[in-house]
Design a protein around this motif. Structure first.
Motif, PDB file in Angstrom:
ATOM      1  N   UNK A 186     -10.416 -18.901  29.823  1.00 35.19           N
ATOM      2  CA  UNK A 186      -9.674 -20.167  29.732  1.00 35.19           C
ATOM      3  C   UNK A 186      -8.293 -20.014  30.354  1.00 35.19           C
ATOM      4  N   UNK A 187      -7.639 -18.908  30.003  1.00 32.40           N
ATOM      5  CA  UNK A 187      -6.268 -18.687  30.472  1.00 32.40           C
ATOM      6  C   UNK A 187      -6.206 -18.651  31.997  1.00 32.40           C
ATOM      7  N   UNK A 188      -7.173 -18.032  32.619  1.00 31.96           N
ATOM      8  CA  UNK A 188      -7.145 -17.857  34.072  1.00 31.96           C
ATOM      9  C   UNK A 188      -7.466 -19.138  34.834  1.00 31.96           C
ATOM     10  N   UNK A 189      -7.705 -20.222  34.111  1.00 34.69           N
ATOM     11  CA  UNK A 189      -7.855 -21.531  34.742  1.00 34.69           C
ATOM     12  C   UNK A 189      -6.541 -22.314  34.752  1.00 34.69           C
ATOM     13  N   UNK A 190      -5.495 -21.723  34.172  1.00 30.68           N
ATOM     14  CA  UNK A 190      -4.216 -22.420  34.071  1.00 30.68           C
ATOM     15  C   UNK A 190      -3.354 -22.155  35.306  1.00 30.68           C
ATOM     16  N   UNK A 191      -2.277 -22.918  35.429  1.00 33.31           N
ATOM     17  CA  UNK A 191      -1.296 -22.734  36.508  1.00 33.31           C
ATOM     18  C   UNK A 191      -0.166 -21.873  35.971  1.00 33.31           C
ATOM     19  N   UNK A 192       0.197 -20.827  36.688  1.00 29.95           N
ATOM     20  CA  UNK A 192       1.242 -19.910  36.233  1.00 29.95           C
ATOM     21  C   UNK A 192       2.504 -20.094  37.072  1.00 29.95           C
ATOM     22  N   UNK A 193       3.642 -20.123  36.400  1.00 32.95           N
ATOM     23  CA  UNK A 193       4.953 -20.201  37.072  1.00 32.95           C
ATOM     24  C   UNK A 193       5.558 -18.805  37.053  1.00 32.95           C
ATOM     25  N   UNK A 194       5.795 -18.228  38.221  1.00 29.09           N
ATOM     26  CA  UNK A 194       6.245 -16.845  38.308  1.00 29.09           C
ATOM     27  C   UNK A 194       7.699 -16.699  38.722  1.00 29.09           C
ATOM     28  N   UNK A 195       8.222 -15.502  38.495  1.00 24.75           N
ATOM     29  CA  UNK A 195       9.599 -15.180  38.878  1.00 24.75           C
ATOM     30  C   UNK A 195       9.662 -14.486  40.236  1.00 24.75           C
TER      31      UNK A 195
END
Length: 293
Positions: A186-195
């Motif tokens: 489930x988590x890997x279907x989300x959009x991630x905001x990175x630094x």
């Protein structure tokens, strides 16, 4: 040649040499470029030598400039030491104290601490340097630093504070739209905001046990404030220290089964100013607040 060297002009020469251009040197000193240009020209006239040659948009030291640079650096170190020693002898609880911390800590955690400081010592004026770069305390770029790396210079005194946990967070609106992840799939279907905009950022997250993939990265910024605001506005998820997230009521922690990333925290000050009463007061208050956090 004038035998009396003006330190203001010498400092201008040093800033220009170290930063490679008049514009960058002027920014470092808080001057305008024409003002710094006049200082360097005046020093060249006083010494009777040419210190810089222009190559493209940069300034390159001449052989005479190279010879001067070592001497002026020693002058700068002596001036910094004099200012530091004087600051360390001050007993006045009124005046300015500068604190440098990451932009996210400066925006979301530090203001509440400064409210308490205002009540304790209303005469202290605080200058918050919100920067993710490590400021040089030896050159008085700040009085106190909240850092996530231990200082290496022997002249700096650092207090190791409890590690701060960082967790995964998203906005309630984003989770309402996407659903709250329950599994790693489930988590890997989300959009991630990175630094970080390159692969090293993903590698670092993976080393900390966070299952982020390059395909998940949908936005990046070197600014912690920008990353956090993107998360708050529902653009995706990110990892953030709890001290910041606790002061942001519209975000939700997700994936509690993933172990937190433990972030080291060091409160650092130059040993010459630890006897300054107002700096010591601010230092102790910050230490107490970080211990509570």
């Amino acid at each position: 040649m004038d035998k009396n060297i003006d330190w203001t002009q010498a400092r201008g020469f040093l800033a220009t040499a170290e930063h490679g251009s008049l514009s960058a040197g002027a920014r470092a000193l808080g001057l305008t470029q024409p003002t710094l240009g006049r200082q360097v020209a005046a020093l060249e006239a006083a010494l009777g030598v040419v210190l810089f040659e222009r190559v493209g948009r940069s300034l390159v030291l001449t052989p005479a400039g190279q010879d001067m640079l070592a001497h002026v650096r020693r002058m700068g170190a002596a001036a910094d030491a004099l200012a530091m020693a004087a600051a360390g002898r001050s007993d006045n609880l009124e005046g300015r104290v500068s604190i440098t911390a990451s932009d996210a800590m400066s925006a979301y955690w530090l203001p509440a601490v400064l409210v308490d400081l205002r009540k304790t010592a209303p005469g202290i004026i605080v200058d918050v340097i919100a920067s993710n770069a490590v400021r040089d305390l030896q050159r008085r770029e700040a009085d106190i630093a909240i850092r996530h790396v231990a200082p290496k210079q022997p002249e700096l005194i650092a207090r190791k504070l409890p590690d701060v946990p960082a967790y995964l967070y998203a906005s309630a609106d984003y989770l309402y739209e996407k659903g709250t992840p329950q599994t790693l799939a489930d988590f890997q279907q989300l959009d991630f905001i990175g630094f970080d905009a390159d692969a090293s950022g993903v590698d670092a997250l993976n080393r900390h046990g966070l299952p982020v993939t390059a395909a998940m990265i949908r936005a990046t910024s070197a600014s912690g404030v920008a990353v956090w605001e993107m998360v708050r506005q529902g653009l995706g998820v990110t990892v953030m220290v709890e001290t910041v997230a606790r002061n942001t009521p519209d975000v939700v922690r997700i994936m509690p089964q993933i172990a937190p990333v433990m972030v080291s925290t060091w409160l650092t000050v130059h040993r010459e100013v630890q006897t300054n009463r107002r700096i010591r007061l601010v230092y102790d208050l910050l230490a107490e607040a970080l211990e509570r956090a």
